[in-house]
Design a protein around this motif. Structure first.
Motif, PDB file in Angstrom:
ATOM      1  N   ILE A  96       2.212  -2.251  -6.606  1.00 43.03           N
ATOM      2  CA  ILE A  96       0.828  -1.807  -6.150  1.00 43.03           C
ATOM      3  C   ILE A  96       0.476  -2.492  -5.078  1.00 43.03           C
ATOM      4  CG2 ILE A  96      -1.629  -1.790  -7.099  1.00 43.03           C
ATOM      5  CD1 ILE A  96      -0.469  -1.312  -9.967  1.00 43.03           C
ATOM      6  N   ASP A  97       0.665  -3.738  -5.064  1.00 46.18           N
ATOM      7  CA  ASP A  97       0.369  -4.569  -3.932  1.00 46.18           C
ATOM      8  C   ASP A  97       0.877  -4.248  -2.675  1.00 46.18           C
ATOM      9  OD1 ASP A  97      -1.275  -6.040  -5.661  1.00 46.18           O
ATOM     10  OD2 ASP A  97       0.120  -7.767  -5.476  1.00 46.18           O
ATOM     11  N   THR A  98       2.003  -3.759  -2.472  1.00 50.94           N
ATOM     12  CA  THR A  98       2.642  -3.440  -1.122  1.00 50.94           C
ATOM     13  C   THR A  98       2.389  -2.113  -0.931  1.00 50.94           C
ATOM     14  OG1 THR A  98       4.668  -2.534  -2.346  1.00 50.94           O
ATOM     15  CG2 THR A  98       5.014  -4.682  -1.645  1.00 50.94           C
ATOM     16  N   HIS A  99       2.086  -1.272  -2.049  1.00 52.83           N
ATOM     17  CA  HIS A  99       1.633   0.126  -1.418  1.00 52.83           C
ATOM     18  C   HIS A  99       0.322   0.346  -1.050  1.00 52.83           C
ATOM     19  CE1 HIS A  99       5.873   1.307  -2.860  1.00 52.83           C
ATOM     20  NE2 HIS A  99       5.278   2.542  -2.893  1.00 52.83           N
ATOM     21  N   GLU A 100      -0.450  -0.445  -1.262  1.00 46.24           N
ATOM     22  CA  GLU A 100      -1.847  -0.819  -0.996  1.00 46.24           C
ATOM     23  C   GLU A 100      -1.894  -0.845   0.571  1.00 46.24           C
ATOM     24  OE1 GLU A 100      -5.565  -3.754  -1.244  1.00 46.24           O
ATOM     25  OE2 GLU A 100      -4.578  -3.226  -3.048  1.00 46.24           O
ATOM     26  N   LYS A 101      -0.885  -1.619   0.930  1.00 47.64           N
ATOM     27  CA  LYS A 101      -0.813  -1.959   2.452  1.00 47.64           C
ATOM     28  C   LYS A 101      -0.172  -0.660   3.021  1.00 47.64           C
ATOM     29  CE  LYS A 101      -2.252  -6.169   2.719  1.00 47.64           C
ATOM     30  NZ  LYS A 101      -3.524  -6.660   3.237  1.00 47.64           N
ATOM     31  N   GLY A 102       0.914  -0.187   2.521  1.00 49.20           N
ATOM     32  CA  GLY A 102       1.708   1.034   2.943  1.00 49.20           C
ATOM     33  C   GLY A 102       0.618   2.052   3.204  1.00 49.20           C
ATOM     34  N   GLN A 132       3.810   7.424  -4.913  1.00 42.15           N
ATOM     35  CA  GLN A 132       4.610   6.388  -5.302  1.00 42.15           C
ATOM     36  C   GLN A 132       3.873   5.384  -6.115  1.00 42.15           C
ATOM     37  OE1 GLN A 132       8.262   6.711  -2.121  1.00 42.15           O
ATOM     38  NE2 GLN A 132       7.321   4.812  -2.522  1.00 42.15           N
ATOM     39  N   ARG A 133       2.698   5.257  -5.291  1.00 41.97           N
ATOM     40  CA  ARG A 133       1.837   3.985  -6.110  1.00 41.97           C
ATOM     41  C   ARG A 133       1.299   4.644  -7.609  1.00 41.97           C
ATOM     42  NH1 ARG A 133      -3.765   1.849  -3.598  1.00 41.97           N
ATOM     43  NH2 ARG A 133      -4.472   3.862  -3.959  1.00 41.97           N
ATOM     44  N   ALA A 134       1.132   5.898  -7.715  1.00 36.61           N
ATOM     45  CA  ALA A 134       0.601   6.410  -8.956  1.00 36.61           C
ATOM     46  C   ALA A 134       1.488   6.063 -10.009  1.00 36.61           C
ATOM     47  CB  ALA A 134       0.147   7.855  -8.742  1.00 36.61           C
ATOM     48  N   PHE A 135       2.956   6.409  -9.501  1.00 35.57           N
ATOM     49  CA  PHE A 135       3.920   6.210 -10.650  1.00 35.57           C
ATOM     50  C   PHE A 135       3.932   4.912 -11.095  1.00 35.57           C
ATOM     51  CE2 PHE A 135       5.490  10.500  -9.366  1.00 35.57           C
ATOM     52  CZ  PHE A 135       5.963  10.807 -10.854  1.00 35.57           C
ATOM     53  N   ALA A 136       3.692   3.738 -10.477  1.00 35.79           N
ATOM     54  CA  ALA A 136       3.518   2.405 -10.900  1.00 35.79           C
ATOM     55  C   ALA A 136       2.659   2.534 -12.285  1.00 35.79           C
ATOM     56  CB  ALA A 136       2.973   1.393 -10.021  1.00 35.79           C
ATOM     57  N   TYR A 137       1.354   3.058 -12.235  1.00 35.66           N
ATOM     58  CA  TYR A 137       0.665   3.272 -13.586  1.00 35.66           C
ATOM     59  C   TYR A 137       1.287   4.065 -14.543  1.00 35.66           C
ATOM     60  CZ  TYR A 137      -2.816   1.057 -10.216  1.00 35.66           C
ATOM     61  OH  TYR A 137      -3.641   0.348  -9.640  1.00 35.66           O
ATOM     62  N   TYR A 138       2.062   5.290 -14.233  1.00 35.00           N
ATOM     63  CA  TYR A 138       2.750   6.155 -14.902  1.00 35.00           C
ATOM     64  C   TYR A 138       3.794   5.468 -15.717  1.00 35.00           C
ATOM     65  CZ  TYR A 138       4.844  10.693 -16.359  1.00 35.00           C
ATOM     66  OH  TYR A 138       5.621  11.714 -16.864  1.00 35.00           O
ATOM     67  N   ASN A 139       4.590   4.698 -15.070  1.00 31.03           N
ATOM     68  CA  ASN A 139       5.532   3.897 -15.694  1.00 31.03           C
ATOM     69  C   ASN A 139       4.937   3.071 -16.966  1.00 31.03           C
ATOM     70  OD1 ASN A 139       7.256   5.799 -14.401  1.00 31.03           O
ATOM     71  ND2 ASN A 139       8.451   3.969 -13.534  1.00 31.03           N
ATOM     72  N   GLN A 140       3.889   2.540 -16.711  1.00 31.89           N
ATOM     73  CA  GLN A 140       3.123   1.614 -17.522  1.00 31.89           C
ATOM     74  C   GLN A 140       2.278   2.332 -18.654  1.00 31.89           C
ATOM     75  OE1 GLN A 140       1.139  -2.185 -15.772  1.00 31.89           O
ATOM     76  NE2 GLN A 140       1.147  -0.743 -13.954  1.00 31.89           N
ATOM     77  N   GLU A 141       2.627   3.582 -18.620  1.00 30.59           N
ATOM     78  CA  GLU A 141       1.759   4.398 -19.663  1.00 30.59           C
ATOM     79  C   GLU A 141       0.335   4.441 -19.563  1.00 30.59           C
ATOM     80  OE1 GLU A 141       3.558   6.505 -21.550  1.00 30.59           O
ATOM     81  OE2 GLU A 141       5.510   5.651 -20.857  1.00 30.59           O
TER      82      GLU A 141
END
Length: 734
Positions: free
Chosen positions: A493-499, A518-527
């Motif tokens: 999440i932190d890197t993609h905020e910069k990206g 891609q950042r959204a899938f960080a939340y998706y993979n956390q359910e």
């Protein structure tokens, strides 16, 4: 005259007082008769008659310097010294390591330990000389050191010989037959050590140096013993002694971070202990030092505390003695965005094994791998303090240092792109760098990404700070394979905020939409599907503004996946139907959309239709794509479709029929070196076996799946192990 500020005293030697002295005389030299001592004797030389004055008895000096403050015992170094001393009659040990690591303190405590064990061990005395090394204007000369030793032994200052050779010979004569201990700090050459070395059997010489000093090792057969940075546990122990247990117990996590930041350098631990007294909360100081974005400003001030005795002054001593190739490599490695590095970075920087070995010997770089490890798996670490020291000195030539940082960022971008390509053949908005050598297989690619994860995270922030915004978003895009496989959600999440911000700054809508997905899938993979859906929906207007059909299709498809997870299969089906209108002519994208449609139809209870979609549409689309591309990417997609087919057959009560496509998928993922997807196929296979009542086969499949997840560090391993335990306890799957 050398001042012995920490001289511990001289005791009379009873053996010297009991001796019967003869009257053999050879010749007078500097008012000292070369022969034995005379008691109340008259010496006749030609016609001169002179009565020799009574001499004081020779003593047994113990000249160890004071060792201030608490000491955290270095058990490993002490034990190694014990072994070495036991194997030598007249032993010499060279203690090496970065300045401030505690070489002298370790030597002093070791010699005290020897005397406590056996007070008679060094019957000829214990002697100390600080030669000052490269510290301009500091330290004693060898001649002054010998003078102080002879005076400490009991010789009047007026009778100490003038020449260095005479002083050295006399010292050896006075200590002949009695073992002594000698501690020499920071000599410049083997010649200096030679003049101070005793010859009596059982003696021990400890020499400290900021480098490995090969001339001393060769000429004196000295055994080299590195004094490393303190291990984290010992570093925290020393910090506890310095600040007090009560202060540490109030904020144990913060002090743990501070101890880690010190890199195990005792000098820095003393600085931190002094600094933390100025802060109401140790956590605030720790937060500034741990985050690379705020570390250097804070650490720069800390490292300059103490003037000539500061951490920076100590590191300057260590660095100044390096050979030129090692200094160049040190400068280059300091531009690395993280502390750890592998052999590929050394090669990229034109470094060689000799220069790297010099940095290790100087204690500026630590070896992290075990001996004999294959080259690709070797790892080293430059201590953060060393990196910050070089960074501070680089401010005088910031342009050159920045260019070096940019080169290294390019290295990481290219290697990460190749690793991501090995994990997945998905399209990139960023360049594919066809000139780069590929990774041998996905396992090797994921291993490299895992080892470099901290560097890659820091590379994103470093590139952002340098306004290298194209590098920022491109690096984030190709981090997909690593992040999706291992789920380091904070970094993701932190890197993609910069990206995302960098893509906006560059006006690149396609890149922005891709990174939002891609950042959204960080939340998706956390359910956290609701948050993921919100992120997907925010990406949609950006994707539409980009005009890229494939980005729009990927965004709509992602929204459909979230709908499916949230129990809205009809909404999901509409999204996947829309995707099919956006990807006409792209066989691989059609296969993906049809595979998702099949899963959605299964969720709607239309399993027969879903199975037909997989067998007649999704798999044939992937096979067409395989004919269109020769990169083997669609063998992977066919295997994924087979897993989806197996899931549907199990859910439809046809577990026996599911085993054939699932076994084929497992074999294909094994062939392709795709352990994560292979694990998913094995989990579905376990469900099929369990539905058939074959607990043994189900358990075996789950065991293999857990091993695959564990091999790549996936958190799903624990979940699968728990599921396996339920099977073993007789709990059947529904």
């Amino acid at each position: 005259m050398w001042v012995l500020s920490s001289y511990a005293g001289t005791v009379a030697d009873p053996e010297d007082q009991r001796r019967t002295w003869n009257t053999d005389v050879s010749a007078p030299v500097h008012n000292l008769v070369q022969g034995e001592r005379f008691d109340n004797a008259t010496i006749n030389i030609t016609t001169v008659h002179e009565a020799a004055p009574a001499r004081p008895a020779l003593g047994v000096p113990v000249m160890l310097p004071a060792a201030y403050g608490p000491y955290t015992d270095r058990f490993a170094v002490h034990e190694r010294l014990d072994r070495m001393v036991a194997e030598n009659d007249v032993g010499m040990v060279l203690l090496g390591g970065v300045a401030g690591v505690g070489k002298s303190t370790t030597a002093v405590h070791y010699l005290k330990h020897c005397l406590e064990d056996d007070a008679e061990r060094f019957r000829g005395g214990v002697y100390y000389a600080d030669l000052g090394g490269r510290k301009a204007g500091l330290g004693a000369s060898v001649a002054d050191a010998l003078e102080s030793w002879l005076i400490a032994k009991g010789m009047p200052a007026s009778e100490v010989p003038a020449s260095l050779t005479a002083r050295s010979d006399l010292f050896r004569q006075l200590t002949a037959g009695k073992p002594v201990a000698v501690l020499i700090d920071d000599p410049v050459s083997a010649a200096q050590v030679k003049s101070l070395r005793p010859t009596s059997p059982g003696s021990l010489v400890l020499v400290t140096s900021h480098r490995e000093s090969e001339d001393i090792q060769i000429e004196h057969a000295a055994q080299f013993v590195p004094v490393p940075m303190l291990d984290p546990g010992f570093a925290l122990e020393l910090l506890t002694k310095l600040v007090g247990a009560d202060r540490l117990s109030a904020e144990p996590e913060a002090f743990g971070l501070l101890a880690a930041f010190s890199g195990g350098l005792p000098l820095m631990l003393h600085v931190i202990a002094a600094e933390v007294k100025r802060w109401d909360s140790a956590g605030e100081l720790a937060a500034r030092l741990v985050d690379i974005r705020t570390r250097r400003q804070t650490s720069s001030r800390l490292m300059n505390m103490g003037g000539d005795h500061s951490v920076n002054a100590a590191l300057e001593l260590s660095v100044s003695g390096l050979p030129e190739p090692a200094r160049v490599l040190l400068w280059s490695l300091a531009a690395n965005p993280g502390g750890e590095f592998g052999p590929d970075l050394v090669t990229f920087l034109d470094g060689d094994s000799g220069a790297l070995a010099d940095l290790v010997a100087a204690g500026l770089v630590s070896v992290l791998h075990e001996p004999g490890v294959p080259r690709p798996r070797r790892r080293w670490r430059m201590h953060a303090l060393v990196q910050d020291f070089v960074w501070s000195t680089a401010q005088d030539d910031l342009g050159t240092f920045t260019a070096l940082q940019q080169r290294i960022l390019g290295f990481y971008l290219r290697r990460t792109a190749m690793a991501d390509r090995a994990l997945s053949k998905r399209w990139h908005s960023s360049p594919d760098f066809p000139d780069q050598p590929p990774f041998t297989d996905p396992v090797a690619a994921l291993a490299w990404l895992g080892a470099e994860q901290v560097n890659l995270r820091n590379a994103v922030f470093t590139a952002y700070d340098l306004d290298e915004h194209d590098v920022v978003w491109q690096l984030c895009e190709v981090l997909w394979g690593l992040y999706f496989a291992t789920n380091p959600f904070g970094d993701w999440i932190d890197t993609h905020e910069k990206g995302i911000d960098s893509a906006q700054r560059m006006g690149n809508k396609e890149a922005e939409a891709r990174l939002r997905l891609q950042r959204a899938f960080a939340y998706y993979n956390q359910e956290d599907i609701e948050q993921a859906l919100e992120e997907f929906q925010q990406a949609l207007p950006v994707a539409e503004d980009s005009g890229s059909a494939r980005v729009i299709a990927a965004t709509v498809e992602s929204i459909g996946l979230a709908d499916l997870k949230l129990g809205r299969p009809q909404d999901a089906l509409e999204k996947f139907d829309r995707v099919l209108t956006l990807v006409a002519g792209d066989s691989e994208a059609i296969g993906n959309a049809e595979r998702h449609r099949a899963r959605t139809l299964g969720a709607l209870g239309r399993r027969g239709e879903a199975i037909d979609v997989l067998t007649s549409r999704a798999i044939p689309a992937y096979e067409r794509a395989a004919e269109e591309k020769a990169d083997g990417s669609n063998a992977h997609n066919v295997a994924r479709a087979l897993v989806a087919l197996g899931e549907l057959l199990v859910a439809d009560g046809r577990a026996g029929q599911a085993l054939v496509p699932l076994d084929r998928a497992v074999a294909e993922f094994d062939r392709l070196g795709k352990p994560l997807h292979g694990a998913e196929a094995l989990v579905t296979s376990a469900s099929a076996h369990a539905a058939l009542g074959d607990v043994d086969q189900a358990s075996a499949a789950l065991d293999r799946a857990a091993e695959d997840y564990e091999a790549v560090g996936s958190r799903k391993a624990a979940e699968i192990r728990a599921r396996r335990a339920e099977l073993g306890s007789g709990v059947t799957e529904s």
